[in-house]
Motif scaffolding. Structure first.
Motif, PDB file in Angstrom:
ATOM      1  N   VAL A 179     -67.222 -63.901  40.696  1.00 17.75           N
ATOM      2  CA  VAL A 179     -67.615 -65.281  40.619  1.00 17.75           C
ATOM      3  C   VAL A 179     -66.977 -65.741  39.253  1.00 17.75           C
ATOM      4  O   VAL A 179     -67.423 -65.037  38.148  1.00 17.75           O
ATOM      5  N   ASP A 180     -66.143 -66.581  39.082  1.00 12.74           N
ATOM      6  CA  ASP A 180     -65.621 -67.229  37.785  1.00 12.74           C
ATOM      7  C   ASP A 180     -64.837 -66.078  37.091  1.00 12.74           C
ATOM      8  O   ASP A 180     -65.143 -66.136  35.913  1.00 12.74           O
ATOM      9  N   GLY A 181     -64.387 -65.170  37.630  1.00 13.57           N
ATOM     10  CA  GLY A 181     -63.606 -64.362  36.958  1.00 13.57           C
ATOM     11  C   GLY A 181     -64.178 -63.072  36.615  1.00 13.57           C
ATOM     12  O   GLY A 181     -63.871 -62.039  35.745  1.00 13.57           O
ATOM     13  N   GLU A 182     -65.606 -63.128  36.866  1.00 16.11           N
ATOM     14  CA  GLU A 182     -66.406 -61.899  36.580  1.00 16.11           C
ATOM     15  C   GLU A 182     -66.647 -60.903  37.807  1.00 16.11           C
ATOM     16  O   GLU A 182     -67.315 -61.346  38.730  1.00 16.11           O
ATOM     17  N   PRO A 183     -65.766 -59.958  37.802  1.00 14.89           N
ATOM     18  CA  PRO A 183     -65.811 -59.049  39.081  1.00 14.89           C
ATOM     19  C   PRO A 183     -66.768 -57.900  39.055  1.00 14.89           C
ATOM     20  O   PRO A 183     -67.476 -57.440  38.362  1.00 14.89           O
ATOM     21  N   TRP A 184     -66.914 -57.421  40.295  1.00 13.17           N
ATOM     22  CA  TRP A 184     -67.906 -56.071  40.713  1.00 13.17           C
ATOM     23  C   TRP A 184     -67.525 -55.888  42.012  1.00 13.17           C
ATOM     24  O   TRP A 184     -66.944 -56.484  42.935  1.00 13.17           O
ATOM     25  N   ALA A 185     -67.873 -54.549  42.167  1.00 12.93           N
ATOM     26  CA  ALA A 185     -67.616 -54.089  43.547  1.00 12.93           C
ATOM     27  C   ALA A 185     -69.068 -53.995  44.342  1.00 12.93           C
ATOM     28  O   ALA A 185     -70.025 -53.628  43.821  1.00 12.93           O
ATOM     29  N   GLN A 186     -68.932 -54.422  45.503  1.00 16.69           N
ATOM     30  CA  GLN A 186     -70.344 -54.683  46.020  1.00 16.69           C
ATOM     31  C   GLN A 186     -70.334 -53.979  47.417  1.00 16.69           C
ATOM     32  O   GLN A 186     -69.352 -54.118  48.612  1.00 16.69           O
ATOM     33  N   GLY A 187     -71.385 -53.670  47.790  1.00 16.90           N
ATOM     34  CA  GLY A 187     -71.618 -52.827  49.355  1.00 16.90           C
ATOM     35  C   GLY A 187     -72.194 -53.992  50.051  1.00 16.90           C
ATOM     36  O   GLY A 187     -72.133 -55.329  49.912  1.00 16.90           O
ATOM     37  N   PRO A 188     -72.487 -53.490  51.408  1.00 15.67           N
ATOM     38  CA  PRO A 188     -73.090 -54.534  52.223  1.00 15.67           C
ATOM     39  C   PRO A 188     -74.153 -55.492  51.834  1.00 15.67           C
ATOM     40  O   PRO A 188     -75.177 -55.008  51.210  1.00 15.67           O
ATOM     41  N   CYS A 189     -74.016 -56.749  52.160  1.00 18.12           N
ATOM     42  CA  CYS A 189     -74.916 -57.815  51.400  1.00 18.12           C
ATOM     43  C   CYS A 189     -74.583 -59.011  52.181  1.00 18.12           C
ATOM     44  O   CYS A 189     -74.188 -59.066  52.921  1.00 18.12           O
ATOM     45  N   THR A 190     -75.299 -59.886  51.781  1.00 19.99           N
ATOM     46  CA  THR A 190     -75.520 -61.246  52.134  1.00 19.99           C
ATOM     47  C   THR A 190     -75.342 -62.260  51.036  1.00 19.99           C
ATOM     48  O   THR A 190     -76.126 -62.163  49.998  1.00 19.99           O
TER      49      THR A 190
END
Length: 556
Positions: A516-527
């Motif tokens: 989001v706006d250049g702030e990254p993260w690794a995300q598992g199953p989600c909505t």
């Protein structure tokens, strides 16, 4: 026998003398170096002590950028101290004397009876700006190779030594070209007295009653860009009241913006010097003002782009990046002439699957874009690398080179392939059938990826125009990093999936990179649910054009 003993003694004496001279030749430089180091450390401690106790904003430099003369002894100096607020320059031996003799800019008038509505010039002698003209005879000032001529630290007017008369010393200062942006010290003094008396009728205070007064606040992130924020702090303090200029590495935006409550309603303008992340930080602080019931003090926000991407500033007409090519005076003129517009801000809620929904959902505020796929992976790799070695990422060119490296790597590895099988996409509640994709990007603004107009693509197909104030999001898909590169050089179009007021994305399995706006993260199953949050009041500068804008105007 006596001659033999004297002969034996002389070589021994010579050896001792040689050893003594050798010892002296080794110890003497060491002792001199140690003494010099001690004296240097002692001088630095004394200088720091003066800096700490002084009302001046002193800084030390090893080399002045222009011919300079000490304001005390009038000697030519190559290095020394300078005040970033009033412009005094002084050699090291005269520092203490200059600190006592000369007054700095007063941010608030003290010890005055009543409520003054004016103040005299504050003249400083010598080191006037090059190519400045005398306000009396209109001839060039500062042409002689010595300490000469005067400059007012508020209006920036200059006067020759021979043109300086007594009436100019007591004449009221007009605050010069930027009088509509400066907060005068007498205004703050009057308002401070009224607040003590619990009166809020600031409308009677000059220059509050002036319809053209639009005070500006400067919020600079000194860690953005090539440390240019530090330079801007001094230059803006020189032209404005120092109380209007804030270093975001030392004070939070929420605290700095409380100055707005001392100023006219709906008239304050804020110039944010930094990247898109810094702008988002300031806009979050403005949202906090709304929660506190301070909505009538909300300022309009302009941007001086010092970050890497700067897509938001590009969308608002402030350019894709600033490298010092425009003088600070012109930047302030642009802020004065800019038009007010609205910017949609969006709420991004990420709810993890499993754990019986006991975890609180992560909530972000989006100004630019949300994405899942290769561009988020590039941002995640870049972020991880920068966290390990932050000193390597002080240049915009190096940052973009690292992005290019990770983009090229992803072209070969394709870590995000078959994304369409892993996610479901809903636009305004309607399920969208996805083609074969590696990434999905949700756009709020026109620019993406450091200056690319993603929604328009090559511009050869009819489509509804993208706006940043219509309450609509543009959703596109990409086939991979190579496809992103093709779009950026206008050799391909994105996969336009549609426009919507609400976007819902369900990640069914595996772990994927998101940002989001250049702030990254690794995300598992989600909505992921994106809904409209609020509007931000921004300033649009119509005089700045990017290469894409130039090309489109030529084609027309």
């Amino acid at each position: 026998a006596g001659m033999e003993r004297s002969g034996d003694a002389s070589p021994a004496g010579a050896d001792w003398r040689l050893a003594l001279w050798t010892l002296c030749s080794v110890l003497l430089p060491v002792l001199i170096t140690a003494w010099c180091s001690f004296q240097r450390s002692r001088r630095q401690l004394l200088i720091r002590d003066i800096f700490r106790k002084s009302k001046h904003d002193w800084h030390y430099t090893d080399l002045f950028g222009s011919p300079s003369y000490c304001c005390v002894c009038a000697q030519h100096i190559l290095r020394g101290a300078f005040c970033s607020c009033c412009g005094l320059r002084v050699c090291e031996p005269c520092l203490k004397k200059a600190d006592r003799r000369f007054l700095c800019k007063e941010i608030m008038m003290r010890g005055t009876a009543g409520a003054p509505s004016s103040m005299p010039h504050h003249w400083i002698r010598g080191n006037v700006p090059l190519c400045s003209c005398c306000m009396v005879c209109k001839q060039q000032c500062g042409t002689q190779p010595k300490l000469c001529d005067y400059r007012c630290v508020w209006c920036q007017y200059t006067v020759h030594d021979e043109c300086m008369v007594d009436c100019l010393r007591t004449e009221d200062c007009t605050f010069g070209e930027f009088k509509d942006l400066i907060i005068p010290p007498y205004y703050l003094s009057a308002v401070n007295q009224m607040r003590k008396e619990k009166r809020t009728s600031y409308e009677k205070v000059v220059p509050y009653c002036s319809k053209h007064w639009m005070p500006v606040m400067v919020l600079a992130n000194t860690r953005s860009g090539n440390n240019m924020g530090e330079i801007f702090l001094g230059e803006f303090k020189m032209l404005l009241n120092p109380v209007q200029v804030f270093d975001l590495s030392k004070i939070a935006p929420a605290k700095a913006l409380q100055l707005c409550t001392w100023l006219p309603c709906n008239a304050v303008r804020v110039l944010v010097c930094g990247g898109d992340g810094t702008v988002g930080w300031v806009l979050d602080a403005i949202d906090e003002m709304k929660i506190k019931g301070q909505e009538r003090y909300i300022p309009q926000v302009a941007v001086l782009p010092l970050g890497t991407g700067n897509d938001l500033s590009n969308t608002l007409g402030w350019g894709a990046g600033y490298a010092g090519e425009v003088p600070v005076e012109q930047i302030l003129r642009n802020v004065m002439e800019a038009d007010g517009i609205k910017l949609d801000r969006w709420k991004v809620q990420v709810t993890n699957k499993g754990y019986y929904n006991l975890r609180k959902p992560k909530v972000f505020t989006m100004n630019n874009y949300f994405s899942v796929g290769p561009d988020a992976l590039m941002a995640l790799n870049f972020h991880a690398h920068r966290e390990k070695t932050p000193s390597l990422f002080s240049s915009r060119i190096i940052n973009k080179a690292v992005y290019f490296f990770y983009g090229t790597k992803d072209c070969l590895v394709q870590e995000c392939k078959d994304l369409n099988k892993k996610v479901e996409l809903e636009l305004d509640g309607e399920r969208i059938e996805l083609p074969n994709l590696e990434g999905i990007i949700v756009l709020n603004i026109g620019y993406w990826g450091g200056g690319c107009r993603l929604w328009e693509g090559m511009g050869d197909e009819p489509y509804p125009l993208a706006r940043h104030d219509d309450g609509l999001l543009e959703v596109v898909g990409v086939h991979g990093s190579f496809h992103c590169a093709q779009i950026q050089v206008k050799l391909a179009n994105p996969v336009r999936l549609g426009q919507a007021h609400t976007v819902r994305l369900i990640l069914k399995s595996s772990k994927m990179p998101m940002q989001v706006d250049g702030e990254p993260w690794a995300q598992g199953p989600c909505t992921v649910t994106i809904t409209h949050k609020t509007h931000a009041l921004m300033l649009y500068h119509s005089g700045e054009q990017t290469d894409d804008d130039d090309a489109s105007s030529l084609s027309e």
